[in-house]
Design a protein around this motif. Structure first.
Motif, PDB file in Angstrom:
ATOM      1  N   MET A 137      25.098  20.760 -54.667  1.00  0.00           N
ATOM      2  CA  MET A 137      26.447  20.961 -54.134  1.00  0.00           C
ATOM      3  C   MET A 137      26.649  20.153 -52.857  1.00  0.00           C
ATOM      4  N   ALA A 138      25.639  20.174 -51.976  1.00  0.00           N
ATOM      5  CA  ALA A 138      25.748  19.422 -50.723  1.00  0.00           C
ATOM      6  C   ALA A 138      25.838  17.926 -50.990  1.00  0.00           C
ATOM      7  N   ASP A 139      25.073  17.448 -51.962  1.00  0.00           N
ATOM      8  CA  ASP A 139      25.105  16.021 -52.283  1.00  0.00           C
ATOM      9  C   ASP A 139      26.443  15.603 -52.886  1.00  0.00           C
ATOM     10  N   ASP A 140      27.146  16.553 -53.493  1.00  0.00           N
ATOM     11  CA  ASP A 140      28.445  16.250 -54.095  1.00  0.00           C
ATOM     12  C   ASP A 140      29.565  16.163 -53.065  1.00  0.00           C
ATOM     13  N   VAL A 141      29.306  16.625 -51.846  1.00  0.00           N
ATOM     14  CA  VAL A 141      30.310  16.567 -50.773  1.00  0.00           C
ATOM     15  C   VAL A 141      30.002  15.347 -49.910  1.00  0.00           C
ATOM     16  N   PRO A 142      30.834  14.310 -49.975  1.00  0.00           N
ATOM     17  CA  PRO A 142      30.500  13.068 -49.264  1.00  0.00           C
ATOM     18  C   PRO A 142      30.205  13.268 -47.786  1.00  0.00           C
ATOM     19  N   GLU A 143      31.016  14.068 -47.108  1.00  0.00           N
ATOM     20  CA  GLU A 143      30.819  14.263 -45.671  1.00  0.00           C
ATOM     21  C   GLU A 143      29.462  14.900 -45.381  1.00  0.00           C
ATOM     22  N   ASP A 144      29.061  15.883 -46.203  1.00  0.00           N
ATOM     23  CA  ASP A 144      27.757  16.520 -46.015  1.00  0.00           C
ATOM     24  C   ASP A 144      26.626  15.530 -46.277  1.00  0.00           C
ATOM     25  N   TRP A 145      26.773  14.732 -47.321  1.00  0.00           N
ATOM     26  CA  TRP A 145      25.741  13.760 -47.682  1.00  0.00           C
ATOM     27  C   TRP A 145      25.539  12.741 -46.560  1.00  0.00           C
ATOM     28  N   VAL A 146      26.641  12.222 -46.025  1.00  0.00           N
ATOM     29  CA  VAL A 146      26.543  11.239 -44.946  1.00  0.00           C
ATOM     30  C   VAL A 146      25.990  11.886 -43.679  1.00  0.00           C
ATOM     31  N   PHE A 147      26.439  13.103 -43.390  1.00  0.00           N
ATOM     32  CA  PHE A 147      25.951  13.796 -42.195  1.00  0.00           C
ATOM     33  C   PHE A 147      24.437  13.988 -42.249  1.00  0.00           C
ATOM     34  N   ASP A 148      23.910  14.412 -43.394  1.00  0.00           N
ATOM     35  CA  ASP A 148      22.468  14.626 -43.514  1.00  0.00           C
ATOM     36  C   ASP A 148      21.694  13.345 -43.229  1.00  0.00           C
TER      37      ASP A 148
END
Length: 425
Positions: A137-148
């Motif tokens: 789910m986190a990987d599917d959210v671009p903002e979360d993916w970039v933030f990580d």
């Protein structure tokens, strides 16, 4: 023997051989909010343990010595209110909000979950799959993916740079015995604080908690110093928008600079009248959302800006953000400062009506030797001068920053060759 101190309206007691208890009595409230805070998070994990604190957050809802997983779930639902938990880089918290008449049962459940969890092996096999879904789910959210990936680059080669969730590899490697060992080492006094706010007295809480047996814990954690990187990284990802983050060194969780930092952050990117919102969104239409954030840890912190824009305007948007930062300190004015003071004062005072907000505020006692009331913070914010805000801003914005952006390869190829150099100027 217990030693108590009184900080009106907050009281705290160090339980003999037990956790620190801190409470905020709210006689007019209908509810009681309870939290058990643990001074442990993803930062305190080894590479092999990555994700273990978060995994335990899940597993502590899988039953206790007295209640199996179904009985626990049914009892939590029967109490009504809310029951939840969170894991951060230096903190884990289990918390509930219930009616006044149910506080003893709720606190008993929380204590049992943390001190005497069942940790059934068959539940871990299933819950691991749930966490894998959470990762997806986190990987599917671009903002979360970039933030990580931004945080990973910000703290290179350090546990601070890892995601709280860990990785598929680390979670697949450890078993229920590993989880139990981690819990026995860390989920104990002196790593523990119990916070309560609402229609409850400190003496009631003391009477209840002093009847419990508390397991012995190890010495306090020793955390190594954090190292922050700067520069620029571009990440290829096929999304409809380009995303970016920029982070500067910020303040620690217990910094005396918090009042001025909060105000400056509010002026830069904390609302509709902030510099970033007006320049990036209102004047230029470059982004739907643009904001700045402060995140503090025990020995370090970051001051960050995040936003997204049309992929073909990514470079333009980042240049505008850089220019806003460059011009910020010298152009701060009294009207902006006055407005920010009022915004933060209202936010703090409105939070005082909520037992849950007050309970979470009490949890910050883990970061420093004493805790200030929201009224004290309001006074501190009001004392900040324009010269102090300008000086703090100028000092912080001059520090090296890490920029991260993402977008399709075709958009990244269009970024100006001198963009990275210009952003560090």
């Amino acid at each position: 023997m217990t030693v108590s101190t009184h900080i009106n309206p907050i009281r705290e007691t160090q339980l003999s051989n037990g956790p620190l208890l801190i409470s905020h009595e709210m006689p007019a409230a209908q509810t009681v909010s309870l939290g058990i805070f643990l001074n442990i998070g993803s930062r305190d994990e080894t590479d092999a343990q990555a994700g273990m604190a978060h995994a335990l957050e899940h597993m502590l809802f899988k039953g206790t010595r007295r209640l199996d997983v179904d009985a626990l779930a049914e009892l939590l639902d029967q109490l009504g209110g809310t029951a939840n938990a969170f894991t951060a880089r230096e903190r884990t918290c289990f918390h509930m909000r219930v009616l006044r008449e149910d506080w003893q049962e709720a606190l008993g459940i929380l204590c049992d979950m943390v001190i005497e969890p069942a940790l059934p092996a068959n539940e871990w096999k299933r819950e691991r799959e749930v966490i894998f879904s959470e990762m997806a789910m986190a990987d599917d959210v671009p903002e979360d993916w970039v933030f990580d990936r931004h945080v990973e680059a910000l703290y290179p080669g350090q546990s601070l740079g890892r995601t709280v969730l860990g990785s598929r590899e680390s979670l697949s490697a450890f078993n229920i015995a590993d989880l139990s060992s981690f819990l026995s080492s860390h989920y104990r006094p002196p790593h523990m604080l119990i916070a309560a706010a609402g229609c409850i007295t400190h003496d009631e809480l003391l009477l209840f908690l002093e009847q419990r047996d508390w397991p012995k814990g190890e010495a306090q954690l020793v955390r190594g110093g954090a190292r922050m990187a700067s520069g620029m990284q571009c990440l290829e990802r096929d999304d409809e928008q380009g995303y970016f983050f920029v982070s500067l060194p910020g303040i620690s969780a217990a910094s005396e600079d918090r009042p001025v930092a909060w105000l400056v952050n509010q002026i830069l990117g904390g609302g509709m009248s902030s510099r970033l919102f007006r320049e990036v969104r209102e004047k230029r239409g470059l982004a739907y959302g643009i904001a700045s954030h402060l995140s503090g840890l025990s020995d370090t912190g970051a001051w960050s800006i995040s936003g997204s824009t049309d992929c073909d305007r990514l470079g333009e948007c980042m240049r505008v953000v850089h220019q806003v930062m460059h011009d910020f300190a010298a152009s701060l004015n009294e009207a902006e400062l006055h407005r920010a003071v009022r915004q933060l004062e209202v936010s703090l005072r409105m939070g005082m009506d909520s037992s849950e907000s007050n309970m979470l505020h009490l949890g910050t006692r883990m970061d420093e030797p004493d805790i200030r009331t929201q009224d004290a913070w309001v006074d501190a914010i009001r004392r900040v001068t324009l010269d102090e805000a300008r000086a703090w801003s100028q000092h912080m914005i001059a520090m090296p920053a890490l920029w991260t952006c993402s977008g399709p390869a075709s958009s990244l190829d269009k970024l100006p060759q001198d963009l990275a150099k210009d952003l560090q100027a």
